[in-house]
Design a protein around this motif. Structure first.
Motif, PDB file in Angstrom:
ATOM      1  N   TRP A 217       0.844  -1.201   0.000  1.00 46.98           N
ATOM      2  CA  TRP A 217       0.000   0.000   0.000  1.00 46.98           C
ATOM      3  C   TRP A 217       0.868   1.235   0.000  1.00 46.98           C
ATOM      4  N   ALA A 223      -5.714   4.253   4.479  1.00 50.65           N
ATOM      5  CA  ALA A 223      -6.197   2.913   4.133  1.00 50.65           C
ATOM      6  C   ALA A 223      -7.406   2.580   4.992  1.00 50.65           C
ATOM      7  N   VAL A 225     -10.442  -0.542   5.388  1.00 54.10           N
ATOM      8  CA  VAL A 225     -10.855  -1.905   5.051  1.00 54.10           C
ATOM      9  C   VAL A 225     -12.316  -2.054   5.439  1.00 54.10           C
ATOM     10  N   VAL A 234      -7.439  -8.255  10.964  1.00 53.63           N
ATOM     11  CA  VAL A 234      -6.794  -7.206  10.194  1.00 53.63           C
ATOM     12  C   VAL A 234      -5.738  -6.516  11.045  1.00 53.63           C
ATOM     13  N   VAL A 255      -1.073  -3.558   4.108  1.00 52.23           N
ATOM     14  CA  VAL A 255      -2.307  -3.841   4.839  1.00 52.23           C
ATOM     15  C   VAL A 255      -2.401  -5.362   4.952  1.00 52.23           C
ATOM     16  N   VAL A 274     -10.788  -2.715   0.035  1.00 54.88           N
ATOM     17  CA  VAL A 274      -9.702  -1.917   0.611  1.00 54.88           C
ATOM     18  C   VAL A 274      -9.564  -0.671  -0.265  1.00 54.88           C
TER      19      VAL A 274
END
Length: 315
Positions: A217, A223, A225, A234, A255, A274
């Motif tokens: 990323w 970012a 999700v 995660v 990520v 994402v």
């Protein structure tokens, strides 16, 4: 779900693994999307509700539309309505949606297609299921993401991108266990077809039970999700996350996601969106269908709409 699949993931280019000095992003916040209705009454989850706009920047909001299996006569869409100052990204996973706007853009999207509409200086548009779907019913599932525009492009000429499912760039994890669809932006050396004013990346990934994804990323992007279906973990601390939840990620190069070994029978895999982009960091004035920099600009947009300056409904 999902619409775009690959039987043999080993034929796809593979993402690199984290190297020495690479940092997996931590989780700053996990939220649960409230459910409601949009347009003429189709069900949505407000994916990013509860997340501060400074963490969303350059995004405004995202709706998960469905997943719903309509009975005959139930499918619904939206009436004609205006937009100015941002872009709408509509990604259909299952089902079909027809779109038309006052600048001549539009078409039908289905099963992995994306409509990328830059409202810019302003337009009117409508989104609706086709008549056959209204009559027959059927599965409907997708997302709509609102992407802010920087001040110097808010009044850009409206435009429309029709991204077919076959154009989406496909890649896989280093062990060929996860299918990653890149709709816009770049993941490693893989580039999606969407053209964006605001630098950003949009990905839909499918993680089979027990699989792991280390997603490269851009360090300059935020970012986020969002879980469309399934259960997993995660971030660096393996934070639990499930369908209808969003995670705000901290800084880093990757990520990291993992699917639980056991999934529910109706959601056999972990399905995630994402998304991230370069923060714009400009003042934001948002009211209904208009996303501008000042209250005066929003009031001007309402006046322009009322006086017909944002376009006319086609005959």
């Amino acid at each position: 779900m999902p619409a775009v699949t690959v039987e043999d993931l080993t034929v796809l280019p593979r993402l690199r693994t984290p190297g020495l000095g690479d940092i997996s992003r931590p989780v700053w916040q996990v939220t649960t999307a409230p459910q409601g209705f949009e347009g003429e009454g189709f069900p949505v989850r407000r994916a990013f509700a509860g997340i501060d706009l400074q963490h969303l920047d350059p995004f405004i909001m995202m709706d998960q539309m469905g997943e719903v299996d309509y009975a005959p006569g139930e499918p619904k869409g939206t009436a004609w309505h205006p937009h100015r100052g941002f872009e709408t990204v509509t990604y259909i996973i299952d089902g079909q949606f027809d779109h038309q706007d006052s600048h001549g853009g539009g078409g039908t999207i289905t099963n992995g297609d994306t409509q990328w509409m830059t409202a810019g200086s302003g337009l009117l548009h409508i989104e609706a299921p086709p008549e056959w779907l209204v009559q027959a019913g059927g599965l409907f599932h997708g997302i709509q993401l609102w992407v802010n525009l920087p001040r110097d492009t808010k009044m850009a000429q409206p435009r429309y991108q029709d991204l077919r499912s076959g154009e989406v760039a496909l890649t896989t994890s280093y062990d060929a266990g996860v299918l990653v669809r890149v709709i816009a932006g770049s993941v490693g050396e893989v580039h999606g077809p969407g053209s964006t004013y605001t630098p950003m990346t949009l990905v839909h990934a499918t993680l089979e039970p027990g699989s792991r994804l280390d997603l490269p990323w851009n360090v300059d992007f935020n970012a986020l999700v969002y879980v469309l279906a399934g259960r997993g973990r995660v971030g660096t601390d393996a934070q639990p996350i499930r369908m209808g939840q969003a995670a705000v990620m901290g800084a880093g190069d990757f990520v990291t996601l993992a699917a639980e070994e056991r999934q529910d029978s109706n959601t056999p895999a972990l399905e995630v969106i994402v998304v991230g982009g370069q923060p714009i960091r400009e003042p934001l004035a948002w009211a209904g269908p208009f996303v501008m920099n000042t209250k005066a600009e929003v009031l001007q947009a309402y006046e322009d709409f009322q006086k017909g300056r944002l376009g006319q409904i086609p005959g």
